[in-house]
Design a protein around this motif. Structure first.
Motif, PDB file in Angstrom:
ATOM      1  N   CYS A 186      11.296   6.639   4.592  1.00  0.00           N
ATOM      2  CA  CYS A 186       9.996   6.088   4.495  1.00  0.00           C
ATOM      3  C   CYS A 186      10.143   4.501   4.726  1.00  0.00           C
ATOM      4  N   ALA A 187      11.250   3.993   4.055  1.00  0.00           N
ATOM      5  CA  ALA A 187      11.393   2.399   4.102  1.00  0.00           C
ATOM      6  C   ALA A 187      11.884   2.218   5.289  1.00  0.00           C
ATOM      7  N   LYS A 188      12.854   2.802   6.135  1.00  0.00           N
ATOM      8  CA  LYS A 188      13.292   2.728   7.576  1.00  0.00           C
ATOM      9  C   LYS A 188      12.466   2.682   8.529  1.00  0.00           C
ATOM     10  N   LEU A 189      11.512   3.780   8.207  1.00  0.00           N
ATOM     11  CA  LEU A 189      10.352   3.892   9.076  1.00  0.00           C
ATOM     12  C   LEU A 189       9.182   2.660   8.946  1.00  0.00           C
ATOM     13  N   ALA A 190       9.144   2.320   7.616  1.00  0.00           N
ATOM     14  CA  ALA A 190       8.237   1.124   7.541  1.00  0.00           C
ATOM     15  C   ALA A 190       8.668  -0.066   8.443  1.00  0.00           C
ATOM     16  N   VAL A 191       9.936  -0.279   8.347  1.00  0.00           N
ATOM     17  CA  VAL A 191      10.448  -1.410   8.848  1.00  0.00           C
ATOM     18  C   VAL A 191      10.619  -1.141  10.285  1.00  0.00           C
ATOM     19  N   ALA A 192      10.749  -0.189  10.934  1.00  0.00           N
ATOM     20  CA  ALA A 192      10.671   0.185  12.385  1.00  0.00           C
ATOM     21  C   ALA A 192       9.374  -0.039  12.761  1.00  0.00           C
ATOM     22  N   ALA A 193       8.426   0.322  12.083  1.00  0.00           N
ATOM     23  CA  ALA A 193       6.967   0.191  12.449  1.00  0.00           C
ATOM     24  C   ALA A 193       6.450  -1.130  12.733  1.00  0.00           C
ATOM     25  N   GLY A 194       6.922  -2.128  12.277  1.00  0.00           N
ATOM     26  CA  GLY A 194       6.644  -3.578  12.405  1.00  0.00           C
ATOM     27  C   GLY A 194       6.375  -4.505  11.187  1.00  0.00           C
ATOM     28  N   PRO A 196       3.885  -7.085   9.278  1.00  0.00           N
ATOM     29  CA  PRO A 196       4.188  -6.479   7.848  1.00  0.00           C
ATOM     30  C   PRO A 196       4.473  -4.872   8.063  1.00  0.00           C
ATOM     31  N   ALA A 197       5.290  -4.321   6.960  1.00  0.00           N
ATOM     32  CA  ALA A 197       5.475  -3.001   6.879  1.00  0.00           C
ATOM     33  C   ALA A 197       4.056  -2.462   6.592  1.00  0.00           C
ATOM     34  N   PRO A 198       3.822  -1.232   7.157  1.00  0.00           N
ATOM     35  CA  PRO A 198       2.307  -0.504   6.699  1.00  0.00           C
ATOM     36  C   PRO A 198       2.333  -0.205   5.161  1.00  0.00           C
ATOM     37  N   ARG A 199       1.142  -0.556   4.450  1.00  0.00           N
ATOM     38  CA  ARG A 199       1.028  -0.407   2.995  1.00  0.00           C
ATOM     39  C   ARG A 199       1.207   1.062   2.655  1.00  0.00           C
ATOM     40  N   PRO A 200       0.641   1.880   3.283  1.00  0.00           N
ATOM     41  CA  PRO A 200       0.638   3.168   2.980  1.00  0.00           C
ATOM     42  C   PRO A 200       2.040   3.863   3.008  1.00  0.00           C
ATOM     43  N   LEU A 201       2.905   3.395   4.036  1.00  0.00           N
ATOM     44  CA  LEU A 201       4.314   3.783   3.673  1.00  0.00           C
ATOM     45  C   LEU A 201       5.155   3.452   2.824  1.00  0.00           C
ATOM     46  N   GLU A 202       4.902   2.062   2.479  1.00  0.00           N
ATOM     47  CA  GLU A 202       5.508   1.381   1.030  1.00  0.00           C
ATOM     48  C   GLU A 202       4.895   1.971  -0.096  1.00  0.00           C
ATOM     49  N   TRP A 203       3.695   2.579  -0.137  1.00  0.00           N
ATOM     50  CA  TRP A 203       3.381   3.088  -1.483  1.00  0.00           C
ATOM     51  C   TRP A 203       3.799   4.534  -1.471  1.00  0.00           C
ATOM     52  N   LEU A 204       4.143   5.258  -0.328  1.00  0.00           N
ATOM     53  CA  LEU A 204       4.649   6.552  -0.276  1.00  0.00           C
ATOM     54  C   LEU A 204       6.173   6.296  -0.635  1.00  0.00           C
ATOM     55  N   MET A 205       6.660   5.293  -0.358  1.00  0.00           N
ATOM     56  CA  MET A 205       8.191   5.140  -0.459  1.00  0.00           C
ATOM     57  C   MET A 205       8.409   5.008  -1.903  1.00  0.00           C
ATOM     58  N   LEU A 206       7.491   4.222  -2.703  1.00  0.00           N
ATOM     59  CA  LEU A 206       7.891   4.132  -4.056  1.00  0.00           C
ATOM     60  C   LEU A 206       7.245   5.122  -4.952  1.00  0.00           C
ATOM     61  N   THR A 254      14.053  -4.335  -1.024  1.00  0.00           N
ATOM     62  CA  THR A 254      14.019  -5.252   0.075  1.00  0.00           C
ATOM     63  C   THR A 254      12.632  -5.107   0.735  1.00  0.00           C
ATOM     64  N   VAL A 255      12.293  -4.005   1.224  1.00  0.00           N
ATOM     65  CA  VAL A 255      11.126  -3.657   2.055  1.00  0.00           C
ATOM     66  C   VAL A 255       9.830  -3.984   1.135  1.00  0.00           C
ATOM     67  N   ALA A 256       9.883  -3.764  -0.160  1.00  0.00           N
ATOM     68  CA  ALA A 256       8.475  -3.667  -0.887  1.00  0.00           C
ATOM     69  C   ALA A 256       8.808  -4.882  -1.560  1.00  0.00           C
ATOM     70  N   GLY A 257       9.742  -5.989  -1.489  1.00  0.00           N
ATOM     71  CA  GLY A 257       9.599  -7.359  -2.032  1.00  0.00           C
ATOM     72  C   GLY A 257       9.831  -7.232  -3.567  1.00  0.00           C
ATOM     73  N   LEU A 258      10.611  -6.209  -3.956  1.00  0.00           N
ATOM     74  CA  LEU A 258      10.540  -6.215  -5.496  1.00  0.00           C
ATOM     75  C   LEU A 258      12.224  -6.414  -5.890  1.00  0.00           C
ATOM     76  N   PRO A 259      12.633  -7.446  -6.176  1.00  0.00           N
ATOM     77  CA  PRO A 259      14.187  -7.872  -6.750  1.00  0.00           C
ATOM     78  C   PRO A 259      14.625  -6.851  -7.783  1.00  0.00           C
ATOM     79  N   TRP A 260      13.815  -6.616  -8.788  1.00  0.00           N
ATOM     80  CA  TRP A 260      13.972  -5.879  -9.937  1.00  0.00           C
ATOM     81  C   TRP A 260      14.676  -4.498  -9.307  1.00  0.00           C
TER      82      TRP A 260
END
Length: 294
Positions: A186-194, A196-206, A254-260
């Motif tokens: 999900c993370a790699k696909l979100a980055v490849a998609a452009g 900003p990364a698509p939010r649905p992919l980020e939510w699915l990733m998390l 890194t993708v979601a901007g969550l340092p923790w």
């Protein structure tokens, strides 16, 4: 061995230890060469033996192992080699996954989750190449494969023998590892998609990563409650999920901007490194042990 060593190398690179990552990547490439020769010999075996072996989930390590090696090669800009591995993976996946899925029944071992791991390894490598080479066409096929990998996970989950959590010899950890690599996909696909990364992919990733963490904690507690200390080759299938969960967390952070989340991934890397070292020593000792005659 290829999958476990390769993902630990990737994790070390993400954590900033490039020299150690390079050393382990060389080891991964050497192990992959051995795997390729072994797989080639199996293909030259008798038709019945080849057909029986081709339906075993363990054969899918040829796909997943190639994907991990390809991801490691991309870290050091070996793009052409990674493209060649992706082509080999795609052909092997098309030939092997349908056979394996047809033979899946009830009370499955953890190795059955390799149908998801092998599928998502294609997504990870294709998406990484898409981003690195600035080519957009692999994004949609990778998205279809991502969804298929999750469907296959649920298919195996419904047939998994959950007694493996208590009694498994090591490959039961792929229960968590298959989700971790799905989150990484999900993370790699979100980055490849452009951007900003698509939010649905980020939510699915998390969401997937949270489920992977839950299984990780449960499996770790089961190991503490019922230690299994003797060497078994399936312990490499424990190292891979440990390393994959760490790599997925660092990448997702890194993708979601969550340092923790990235910090958590770096913390989880060290149990994976320790497990790799312990299993590697066990493998060497097992290989060197004298065999009883006959």
């Amino acid at each position: 061995m290829v999958m476990a060593t390769g993902i630990v190398a990737v994790g070390l690179d993400l954590a900033g230890f490039r020299w150690a990552a390079r050393v382990l990547l060389v080891v991964t490439a050497a192990l992959w060469a051995v795997m390729a020769v072994t797989f080639g010999r199996r293909l030259r075996s008798g038709r019945e033996e080849r057909r029986a072996a081709g339906g075993e989930p363990v054969t899918l390590t040829s796909v997943a192992g190639s994907g991990v090696l390809g991801a490691g090669l991309l870290l050091f800009r070996y793009d052409v080699a990674a493209e060649a591995l992706l082509a080999v993976m795609a052909v092997a996946w098309l030939l092997l996954v349908p056979r394996v899925v047809r033979r899946l029944r009830r009370r499955l071992p953890g190795a059955a989750y390799l149908v998801t791991v092998s599928t998502q390894s294609l997504v990870v490598l294709a998406s990484t190449l898409s981003k690195q080479l600035s080519v957009r066409w692999p994004v949609w096929p990778a998205g279809v494969l991502l969804a298929l990998g999750l469907v296959l996970y649920l298919f195996v989950l419904g047939r998994f023998d959950f007694r493996q959590v208590r009694d498994g010899a090591g490959d039961h950890w792929v229960l968590a590892g298959a989700l971790s690599i799905s989150a990484l996909a999900c993370a790699k696909l979100a980055v490849a998609a452009g951007t900003p990364a698509p939010r649905p992919l980020e939510w699915l990733m998390l969401a997937i990563l949270a489920a992977a963490f839950a299984w990780y904690v449960l499996l770790a507690c089961a190991e503490v409650g019922r230690p299994r200390t003797s060497y078994d080759g399936r312990r490499w299938s424990t190292v891979f999920p440990l390393g994959m969960t760490a790599a997925a967390a660092m990448t997702a952070g890194t993708v979601a901007g969550l340092p923790w989340l990235g910090a958590l991934g770096r913390a989880l890397l060290w149990p994976a490194v320790a497990a790799w070292a312990v299993v590697a020593v066990g493998a060497v000792r097992h290989a060197a042990a004298p065999r009883a005659p006959g």
